[in-house]
Design a protein around this motif. Structure first.
Motif: not given
Lengths: 111, 117
Positions: A82-89
């Motif tokens: 859940p801590g990986d929830s983010a926006t990735y570019f």
């Protein structure tokens, strides 16, 4: 003209699953391919990067796979949390250091 | 955070007014960049600097100017703000790596949210 195309736009993964984000580029002069992670209200932060002389780079749960002939590269997040929830570019640059970014992928990891 | 600060962090202004955003770094990096972030577009380079008084345009430079009179400060100016310039603006610095497999990492500041009414 979008020189770096990123997909999918959004991704939902269960905790413990594998998250995969793909990017394709057009300019064969690109020689540096970083991935950035961004949390809401924060600036992007470098996650992992690769140069085209290697086909894979792994750092912990994060792996970049690079296919020079297909002009594609991807980010794999193993055992997603859940801590990986983010926006990735994804991004790419030539030796000038000017980064061209993909459109971004919003990742949600469900507990 | 590579010692990068941006000011202001939030600004609301009206169409036609001039706006200056400041990026300040404390680690004497040569390269500095200004990006804007908009939904569906990722981050797009506006201008960058490769030394004091040395600047060049990025992919979306129209309507923006920059100045760098000191190593530590890189200013972005909107001469006459328009609603299309409503965005989040990020400053970045570039650190060069060492060795044959180095990567040139860019570190980003916390961003400035600009709203042009």
């Amino acid at each position: 003209q979008q020189q770096v195309k990123q997909s999918p736009q959004s991704l939902i993964v269960q905790k413990g699953g594998i998250s995969i984000i793909n990017c394709a580029y057009e300019n064969t002069a690109f020689d540096y391919f970083p991935w950035y992670q961004q949390f809401p209200g924060k600036g992007p932060a470098l996650l992992i990067a690769i140069r085209p002389d290697v086909s894979e780079k792994k750092e912990g749960r994060f792996t970049i796979s690079f296919n020079k002939s297909a002009k594609q590269f991807s980010l794999h997040i193993m055992d997603s949390q859940p801590g990986d929830s983010a926006t990735y570019f994804c991004a790419a640059s030539e030796d000038t250091g000017k980064l061209i970014f993909g459109q971004g992928t919003t990742l949600q990891v469900k507990p | 955070d590579a010692g990068i600060t941006q000011s202001p962090r939030h600004k609301v202004t009206e169409t036609g007014t001039p706006v200056t955003l400041r990026c300040h770094q404390t680690e004497n990096h040569r390269y500095m960049y200004w990006y804007r972030q908009d939904p569906g577009h990722g981050l797009r380079l506006i201008h960058y600097s490769y030394g004091v008084k040395d600047t060049d345009k990025g992919e979306v430079s129209d309507g923006y100017s920059v100045s760098r009179s000191k190593t530590e400060d890189f200013l972005l100016t909107l001469e006459s703000a328009t609603s299309s310039q409503t965005s989040v603006y990020f400053c970045a610095i570039r650190q060069g790596g060492k060795g044959p497999f180095s990567t040139d990492t860019q570190y980003f500041g916390p961003g400035t949210r600009l709203t042009v009414l």
